[in-house]
Design a protein around this motif. Structure first.
Motif, PDB file in Angstrom:
ATOM      1  N   LYS A  47       6.819   0.024   4.927  1.00 23.59           N
ATOM      2  CA  LYS A  47       6.298  -1.220   4.425  1.00 23.59           C
ATOM      3  C   LYS A  47       5.154  -0.606   5.145  1.00 23.59           C
ATOM      4  O   LYS A  47       4.025  -1.515   4.923  1.00 23.59           O
ATOM      5  CB  LYS A  47       7.158  -1.705   6.440  1.00 23.59           C
ATOM      6  N   ARG A  51       2.228  -3.256   3.183  1.00 26.02           N
ATOM      7  CA  ARG A  51       0.839  -3.707   4.204  1.00 26.02           C
ATOM      8  C   ARG A  51      -0.434  -3.097   3.174  1.00 26.02           C
ATOM      9  O   ARG A  51      -1.277  -4.373   3.258  1.00 26.02           O
ATOM     10  CB  ARG A  51       1.677  -3.518   5.580  1.00 26.02           C
ATOM     11  N   TYR A  54      -1.547  -4.216  -0.229  1.00 19.47           N
ATOM     12  CA  TYR A  54      -1.614  -6.053  -0.073  1.00 19.47           C
ATOM     13  C   TYR A  54      -3.155  -6.614   1.045  1.00 19.47           C
ATOM     14  O   TYR A  54      -3.476  -7.095   0.649  1.00 19.47           O
ATOM     15  CB  TYR A  54      -0.132  -6.557   1.280  1.00 19.47           C
ATOM     16  N   LYS A  55      -3.086  -5.519   1.783  1.00 25.34           N
ATOM     17  CA  LYS A  55      -4.753  -5.607   2.416  1.00 25.34           C
ATOM     18  C   LYS A  55      -5.954  -4.997   1.718  1.00 25.34           C
ATOM     19  O   LYS A  55      -6.952  -6.063   1.325  1.00 25.34           O
ATOM     20  CB  LYS A  55      -4.899  -4.657   3.127  1.00 25.34           C
TER      21      LYS A  55
END
Length: 64
Positions: A47, A51, A54-55
């Protein structure tokens, strides 16, 4: 322990707002929610990586 000094002629609403901000910054509620269920370390790492990707994609589109 969070201490909020109420100043003279200060409304309770403002003091409550300052208390809520201080409480939110401590991260107690966030930690409590995280402890309600167990997450395997491998799933937690996955996860975090998702994340991070994605950032990076989000900030990469802002620069162009």
């Amino acid at each position: 322990m969070i201490i909020v000094n109420v100043k003279d002629n200060e409304s309770v609403d403002k003091a409550l707002k300052r208390f809520k901000k201080k409480f939110e910054r401590t991260g107690v509620l966030k930690e409590l929610r995280a402890r309600t269920f167990f997450l395997k370390p491998s799933v937690k790492q996955r996860k975090q990586k998702e994340r991070a990707v994605y950032k990076q994609q989000l900030f990469a589109t802002d620069n162009y």
